[in-house]
Every structure is written in structure tokens, then in C-alpha cells.
Design an enzyme around this catalytic site. Structure first.
Site, mmCIF file in Angstrom:
data_model
loop_
_atom_site.group_PDB
_atom_site.id
_atom_site.type_symbol
_atom_site.label_atom_id
_atom_site.label_comp_id
_atom_site.label_asym_id
_atom_site.label_seq_id
_atom_site.Cartn_x
_atom_site.Cartn_y
_atom_site.Cartn_z
ATOM 1 N N HIS A 19 0.491 -1.226 -0.055
ATOM 2 C CA HIS A 19 -0.188 -0.901 -0.316
ATOM 3 C C HIS A 19 1.415 1.436 0.096
ATOM 4 O O HIS A 19 1.714 1.409 1.301
ATOM 5 C CB HIS A 19 -0.759 0.073 0.886
ATOM 6 C CG HIS A 19 -1.988 1.054 1.210
ATOM 7 N ND1 HIS A 19 -3.302 1.173 1.585
ATOM 8 C CD2 HIS A 19 -2.204 2.260 1.036
ATOM 9 C CE1 HIS A 19 -4.200 2.185 0.976
ATOM 10 N NE2 HIS A 19 -3.008 2.637 1.274
ATOM 11 N N HIS A 21 1.742 4.933 -2.674
ATOM 12 C CA HIS A 21 0.508 5.982 -3.197
ATOM 13 C C HIS A 21 1.918 6.193 -4.261
ATOM 14 O O HIS A 21 2.265 7.154 -3.777
ATOM 15 C CB HIS A 21 -0.599 7.001 -2.814
ATOM 16 C CG HIS A 21 -1.881 6.259 -1.977
ATOM 17 N ND1 HIS A 21 -3.357 6.577 -2.988
ATOM 18 C CD2 HIS A 21 -2.059 5.845 -0.908
ATOM 19 C CE1 HIS A 21 -3.737 5.559 -2.017
ATOM 20 N NE2 HIS A 21 -3.298 4.961 -1.180
ATOM 21 N N ASP A 23 1.293 8.995 -5.742
ATOM 22 C CA ASP A 23 1.193 11.097 -6.412
ATOM 23 C C ASP A 23 1.459 10.925 -4.491
ATOM 24 O O ASP A 23 1.186 12.390 -4.272
ATOM 25 C CB ASP A 23 0.057 11.396 -6.166
ATOM 26 C CG ASP A 23 -0.824 10.405 -5.568
ATOM 27 O OD1 ASP A 23 -1.129 8.685 -5.288
ATOM 28 O OD2 ASP A 23 -2.333 11.097 -5.595
ATOM 29 N N HIS A 203 -9.585 0.610 0.247
ATOM 30 C CA HIS A 203 -9.750 2.004 1.635
ATOM 31 C C HIS A 203 -11.091 1.558 2.629
ATOM 32 O O HIS A 203 -11.985 2.451 2.160
ATOM 33 C CB HIS A 203 -9.259 3.150 1.107
ATOM 34 C CG HIS A 203 -8.243 3.705 0.803
ATOM 35 N ND1 HIS A 203 -7.765 3.482 -0.417
ATOM 36 C CD2 HIS A 203 -7.104 3.881 1.535
ATOM 37 C CE1 HIS A 203 -6.343 3.682 -0.195
ATOM 38 N NE2 HIS A 203 -6.021 4.131 0.482
ATOM 39 N N GLU A 206 -11.015 3.457 7.821
ATOM 40 C CA GLU A 206 -9.854 4.704 8.111
ATOM 41 C C GLU A 206 -9.803 5.816 8.619
ATOM 42 O O GLU A 206 -10.584 6.233 10.197
ATOM 43 C CB GLU A 206 -8.825 4.831 6.595
ATOM 44 C CG GLU A 206 -7.823 5.803 7.077
ATOM 45 C CD GLU A 206 -7.521 6.811 5.684
ATOM 46 O OE1 GLU A 206 -8.264 6.476 4.779
ATOM 47 O OE2 GLU A 206 -6.140 7.146 5.665
ATOM 48 N N ASP A 295 1.470 4.015 2.927
ATOM 49 C CA ASP A 295 1.056 4.730 2.398
ATOM 50 C C ASP A 295 1.303 5.982 1.333
ATOM 51 O O ASP A 295 1.160 6.398 0.183
ATOM 52 C CB ASP A 295 -0.104 5.582 3.835
ATOM 53 C CG ASP A 295 -1.526 5.384 3.289
ATOM 54 O OD1 ASP A 295 -2.377 5.317 1.827
ATOM 55 O OD2 ASP A 295 -2.495 6.297 3.595
HETATM 56 O O1 LIG Z 1 -4.461 7.033 3.034
HETATM 57 C C1 LIG Z 1 -5.572 7.400 2.195
HETATM 58 N N1 LIG Z 1 -6.483 7.273 2.174
HETATM 59 C C2 LIG Z 1 -7.391 7.608 0.978
HETATM 60 N N2 LIG Z 1 -7.204 7.885 0.587
HETATM 61 C C3 LIG Z 1 -5.861 8.151 0.004
HETATM 62 C C4 LIG Z 1 -5.153 7.912 0.939
HETATM 63 N N3 LIG Z 1 -3.912 8.382 0.633
HETATM 64 C C5 LIG Z 1 -3.804 8.944 -0.435
HETATM 65 N N4 LIG Z 1 -4.855 9.379 -1.312
HETATM 66 C C6 LIG Z 1 -5.920 8.887 -2.453
HETATM 67 O O2 LIG Z 1 -5.477 8.181 -2.783
HETATM 68 C C7 LIG Z 1 -5.185 9.646 -4.288
HETATM 69 C C8 LIG Z 1 -4.648 8.386 -5.159
HETATM 70 O O3 LIG Z 1 -3.289 7.638 -5.260
HETATM 71 C C9 LIG Z 1 -4.375 10.005 -3.739
HETATM 72 O O4 LIG Z 1 -4.457 11.821 -4.771
HETATM 73 C C10 LIG Z 1 -4.883 10.834 -2.793
HETATM 74 O O5 LIG Z 1 -6.223 11.350 -3.537
HETATM 75 ZN ZN LIG Z 2 -3.795 4.549 1.107
#
Ligand SMILES: O=c1[nH]cnc2c1ncn2[C@@H]1O[C@H](CO)[C@@H](O)[C@H]1O
Ligand SMILES: [Zn+2]
Length: 356
Positions: A19, A21, A23, A203, A206, A295
Site C-alpha cells: 500500500h 500511493h 502521487d 480503503h 480509516e 501509504d
Molecule cells: O490514506 C488514504 N486514504 C484515502 N485516500 C488516500 C489516502 N492516501 C492517498 N489517497 C488518495 O488516493 C489518491 C490516489 O493515489 C490520492 O490522490 C489521494 O487523493
Molecule cells: Zn492509502
């Protein structure tokens, strides 16, 4: 050898990351470069060090919604094929340097179409970066395509996951603000993926509690849970010798549903109070299928090794615990069984062999 794992030694041990991201993991210096090249003028600072510090600080709000606001800057500079390929290449390099041997990195293709790039071009640019970075730095990276849960493009994104399944896309995810956006909004996408024998994580648990986890598993059929920390709301007597599991918590444990836990991120968004109080301690003790993840390395100013080191500090974990988390993650990956087994037997077990 049963020394307490140090950060340096943890970096050298083989690790698996499920997990992360794309971006949420850019190098600050790369953001500055890409902003200049792409004409993005909204950055809070054009000094790389200051910018890195700004992300870490701005992400500490205690609210998932505010945490997510910082992504406008990373997404803002990831709007060309070249930028996406560079970010993916550097991601593979950074993870490999941290000792990650297999990673699943996710991103939302729909966020990278501001200049009119078709979704397919976005996916192909990211795959090209990971292919090159993986080859040059000795790491295998699969991607997960994410749909944003407040939007309505999940079916299109699910179709992309299936279309590119043999080119490096290993699964699908939904992300974004959780409260008010239950996973069942995207049921058609999940049902489609199931009919296609495809894999997905959600997700859940959380920014919202048990109903979100329950829907993700029992309505949508998620293979894994992103975070899932709130599953502890269905466990009573956490401090008792034998805590009691409610039906949902028991189901998650019995079915070995992997939990993609991200300790530092959870503190920043308010999903957990501190590392020492993070539900991962209890869930590991109860033998849930727990995995450890980053994350967003940029927003959390962290690496997978640092997440492990924090857990070692807080819970006194030893090498056998770290190997257990790593084998859990590899078992839970979205690549084929034979490949997972090969990583476990040829890379992970030998890698921890002398340490445990
Ligand atoms: O921890 C999280 N929880 C929910 N959404 C997230 C988290 N981290 C990032 N993103 C969302 O996932 C998109 C794609 O990677 C990111 O642009 C952000 O808006
Ligand atoms: Zn995430």
C-alpha cells in the site's frame, strides 16, 4: 543472531510493500523540477527541503479530508506522460534502495487527465516508468489503478485494470474521503472485477468505521482492506488476556483477509493516536493477517524501513516479527501463487535466515 533490529539492518532486509500511493511518494526536488517544466505555479515553496517539510507539516491535521488536500500539488505536476514515467521510475528506485523487493504502487488515472491525456496513455506512462526502474534497480513493481470514491468513474477504471492486467496492472482500489462515500456506490465495478477474476482492495476503516469495512468485504468482495484499523471497534477487552472478537472481526481473521496497515499515516489522519496505541499491536497479537505499509512516503516523511523501526521501538518486535509481516505481505500480493512462493522461498526466507 537475535539482535534488536536497527534501522540500518532493517533497510538491508528484503521487504514487501502493498500500500503505497504513487502521487504520495514523489521526491520534493522532482516536484520542484516538474512544476517548472509543466508551468505549475501553485507550490507552497520552490525550495526542495522547505517543500518536503511543508508536506509533512500540512499532512498532520488529524483529518483525512485535510490530509488529502495536499495531493493537489503532487497531482498538479503529474500531468504529462514524461512526468508520470519519471515519477514511477524514481519510485521504483527509492523503494529498491530501501530494500523493498516487491511493491504494489497505486494511483488514480482519472486525476492525471487535466491536460487531456487519455486514461490509457496515463496507465502506459506509469507502466513504462516502473518497467525501466524495476529493471535498473532490481525490484518488481506491480500497479493498482485506483478510482476516486467521490467520483463516478470506477467502472471505467475497473475496465482499465482488466485491460492492462498482463502488462503490470495487478489490481484495483478505491480511495479518497471515506465518510459519506460508502464502497457500495461502486458495486457495479466490483461485481465486474469479480466476474473477470480480477483482484481488488478497498480503503476502508480509516476515516469511517465498521459499516465501511463490512460493506467492503460482504457487499463488494474486497480481497484486502486498505488500513482496516477500525476493525478494533469489533474487538472487546483489548487489554484482557483473551480479547473477544465480534462476528465481523472474527470473519476478517478467519478468512485471513489482509490488512494493509500504515501506522504513521494513521496518526496524521487521526485514525490512531500514536504508534504505541496503534491497533497493529493488538491485531498482530491476535494473528490477524497484518501487513506494514507506507501509504504516502512524502506526506508522512517515511519509508517502509522507518515504519518497521517505529514498530520495533513501540512494540519490541524482533526479526521473526518483521519476517512474519513480510511473509504476510507476500502471501497477500496480487501476483500469482507461484511467483509469491518463489519470492518467499528464494528471497524472503534466505534474507531473514541469518537474522531471525
Ligand atoms: O490514506 C488514504 N486514504 C484515502 N485516500 C488516500 C489516502 N492516501 C492517498 N489517497 C488518495 O488516493 C489518491 C490516489 O493515489 C490520492 O490522490 C489521494 O487523493
Ligand atoms: Zn492509502
Amino acid at each position: 543472531m537475535s539482535d534488536r533490529p536497527t534501522l540500518d539492518a532493517i533497510r538491508r532486509a528484503p521487504k514487501v510493500l502493498l500500500h503505497d500511493h504513487l502521487d504520495g511518494g514523489l521526491r520534493p526536488a522532482t516536484i520542484v523540477d516538474l512544476a517548472r517544466e509543466g508551468g505549475y505555479t501553485e507550490l507552497p515553496s520552490t525550495d526542495a527541503d522547505e517543500l518536503g517539510a511543508w508536506f509533512a507539516e500540512a499532512s498532520n491535521s488529524g483529518s483525512l479530508e485535510r490530509y488529502l488536500e495536499t495531493f493537489s500539488h503532487t497531482v498538479g505536476v503529474m500531468q504529462s506522460a514524461d512526468a508520470l514515467t519519471r515519477v514511477a521510475y524514481e519510485c521504483a528506485e527509492d523503494l529498491a534502495k530501501d530494500g523493498v523487493v516487491y511493491a504494489e504502487v497505486r494511483y488514480a488515472p482519472e486525476l492525471h487527465t487535466q491536460t487531456g491525456m487519455p486514461l490509457e496513455q496515463v496507465v502506459e506512462a506509469v507502466l513504462a516508468g516502473f518497467a525501466a526502474g524495476g529493471r535498473d534497480h532490481g525490484i518488481r513493481v506491480g500497479t493498482l489503478v485506483t478510482a476516486m470514491r467521490h467520483q463516478a468513474r470506477s467502472m471505467e477504471i475497473a475496465e482499465l485494470a482488466v485491460r492492462y492486467r498482463d502488462q503490470g496492472v495487478v489490481g484495483f482500489d478505491i480511495a479518497g474521503a471515506e465518510a459519506g462515500y460508502p464502497p457500495t456506490r461502486h458495486l457495479d465495478a466490483f461485481e465486474y472485477l469479480q466476474r473477470e477474476n480480477a483482484h481488488f482492495t478497498i480503503h476502508a476503516g480509516e476515516g469511517f468505521g465498521l459499516p465501511s469495512i463490512w460493506q467492503a468485504i460482504q457487499w463488494c468482495g474486497a480481497d484486502r482492506l486498505g488500513h482496516g484499523v477500525r476493525i478494533i471497534d469489533d474487538i472487546t477487552g483489548a487489554d484482557a488476556p483473551e480479547p473477544e472478537l465480534g462476528r465481523l472481526a472474527a470473519y476478517v481473521r478467519d478468512k485471513r483477509i489482509p490488512l494493509e496497515m500504515c501506522p504513521t499515516s494513521n496518526i496524521q489522519t487521526g485514525a490512531a493516536k500514536s504508534i504505541a496505541e496503534h491497533p497493529i499491536g493488538l491485531l498482530r497479537r491476535l494473528s490477524f493477517r497484518v501487513t506494514v505499509n507506507t501509504d504516502n512516503r512524502l506526506m508522512s516523511g517515511t519509508t517502509l524501513s522507518e515504519e518497521f523501526a517505529k514498530l520495533v521501538d513501540a512494540f519490541g518486535y524482533d526479526w521473526s516479527d518483521l519476517r512474519w509481516f513480510t511473509v504476510n505481505a507476500m502471501k497477500s500480493a496480487f501476483i500469482g501463487f507461484d511467483e509469491r512462493l518463489e519470492f518467499i522461498n528464494k528471497v524472503i526466507k534466505p534474507g531473514y535466515g541469518d537474522l531471525v
